[in-house]
Write an enzyme that holds these catalytic residues in place. Structure first.
Site, PDB file in Angstrom:
ATOM      1  N   VAL A  87      45.558  37.178  41.678  1.00 15.42           N
ATOM      2  CA  VAL A  87      46.710  36.328  41.941  1.00 15.42           C
ATOM      3  C   VAL A  87      47.926  37.253  41.972  1.00 15.42           C
ATOM      4  O   VAL A  87      48.163  38.007  41.033  1.00 15.42           O
ATOM      5  CB  VAL A  87      46.871  35.225  40.867  1.00 15.42           C
ATOM      6  CG1 VAL A  87      48.137  34.418  41.108  1.00 15.42           C
ATOM      7  CG2 VAL A  87      45.636  34.325  40.837  1.00 15.42           C
ATOM      8  N   GLY A  95      48.857  28.624  36.412  1.00 10.55           N
ATOM      9  CA  GLY A  95      47.543  28.000  36.316  1.00 10.55           C
ATOM     10  C   GLY A  95      46.668  28.219  37.534  1.00 10.55           C
ATOM     11  O   GLY A  95      45.592  27.618  37.638  1.00 10.55           O
ATOM     12  N   GLY A  97      44.980  30.940  38.511  1.00 13.60           N
ATOM     13  CA  GLY A  97      43.729  31.613  38.173  1.00 13.60           C
ATOM     14  C   GLY A  97      42.712  30.634  37.632  1.00 13.60           C
ATOM     15  O   GLY A  97      41.533  30.649  38.018  1.00 13.60           O
ATOM     16  N   ASN A 124      42.390  45.477  30.146  1.00 18.53           N
ATOM     17  CA  ASN A 124      43.118  44.327  30.685  1.00 18.53           C
ATOM     18  C   ASN A 124      43.048  43.148  29.698  1.00 18.53           C
ATOM     19  O   ASN A 124      42.354  42.156  29.918  1.00 18.53           O
ATOM     20  CB  ASN A 124      42.566  43.943  32.057  1.00 18.53           C
ATOM     21  CG  ASN A 124      43.479  43.013  32.811  1.00 18.53           C
ATOM     22  OD1 ASN A 124      44.366  42.387  32.218  1.00 18.53           O
ATOM     23  ND2 ASN A 124      43.274  42.907  34.106  1.00 18.53           N
ATOM     24  N   TYR A 131      40.001  34.834  30.317  1.00 16.88           N
ATOM     25  CA  TYR A 131      38.589  34.510  30.486  1.00 16.88           C
ATOM     26  C   TYR A 131      38.013  33.854  29.231  1.00 16.88           C
ATOM     27  O   TYR A 131      37.211  32.929  29.323  1.00 16.88           O
ATOM     28  CB  TYR A 131      37.790  35.751  30.867  1.00 16.88           C
ATOM     29  CG  TYR A 131      38.168  36.296  32.228  1.00 16.88           C
ATOM     30  CD1 TYR A 131      38.383  35.448  33.313  1.00 16.88           C
ATOM     31  CD2 TYR A 131      38.314  37.660  32.431  1.00 16.88           C
ATOM     32  CE1 TYR A 131      38.725  35.948  34.559  1.00 16.88           C
ATOM     33  CE2 TYR A 131      38.655  38.161  33.676  1.00 16.88           C
ATOM     34  CZ  TYR A 131      38.860  37.304  34.737  1.00 16.88           C
ATOM     35  OH  TYR A 131      39.198  37.793  35.968  1.00 16.88           O
TER      36      TYR A 131
END
Length: 161
Positions: A87, A95, A97, A124, A131
């Site tokens: 993104v 939002g 992602g 990251n 995630y």
């Protein structure tokens, strides 16, 4: 509002730009050797080797997801492997992602896949937190192995012992 659509051959230049932006963000731009002809062949040729979702807001490219099917022998089912999710910075924090990941999860379920998986760079931390918020679990007992470049060619041409 974010719109997702399957990429078309006309999107190849934008896809290549997004790949380069992602690689630059990941500090891996020096590893990008993809070009438009190669992407066109593998994304839209017969057989297509991967699929791309283009993410757009008001007609402007906000990001993309590139994915393909793999197969789990243990599950006896296909899986969906997310190679790239990106993104663009001006569109982050909205939002998008999560929207893309939810779409991919639905696609995996519709296609009878047993899992959706991807890699994330160890450094990251923002992506890892994102995630985890989706319910992802790190595969702690597995180490990625890769043969590429010259080593791949040497292995392909090696003689059986």
């Amino acid at each position: 509002m974010l719109q997702l659509r399957p990429a078309t051959p006309a999107d190849v230049p934008a896809i290549l730009d997004l790949i380069r932006e992602l690689a630059d963000f990941e500090q891996l731009l020096h590893e990008v050797s993809a070009d438009a002809a190669t992407l066109s062949k593998h994304l839209f040729g017969e057989p297509a080797r991967a699929e791309v979702l283009m993410a757009e807001v008001a007609g402007e490219t906000a990001g993309f997801a590139l994915f393909f099917h793999n197969f789990s022998t243990f599950l006896g089912k296909p899986g969906l492997y997310l190679e790239d999710l990106y993104v663009r910075p001006p569109f982050r924090g909205r939002g998008y992602g999560r929207f893309i990941m939810r779409h991919l999860a639905r696609l995996a379920v519709e296609r009878g896949c047993g899992r959706l998986e991807w890699w994330v760079l160890d450094w990251n931390e923002a992506a890892i937190r994102f995630y985890r918020s989706l319910g992802a679990v790190a595969m702690q007992d597995w180490t990625v192995q890769r043969v590429s470049g010259e080593a791949l060619f040497r292995l392909a041409q090696s003689r059986p012992e």
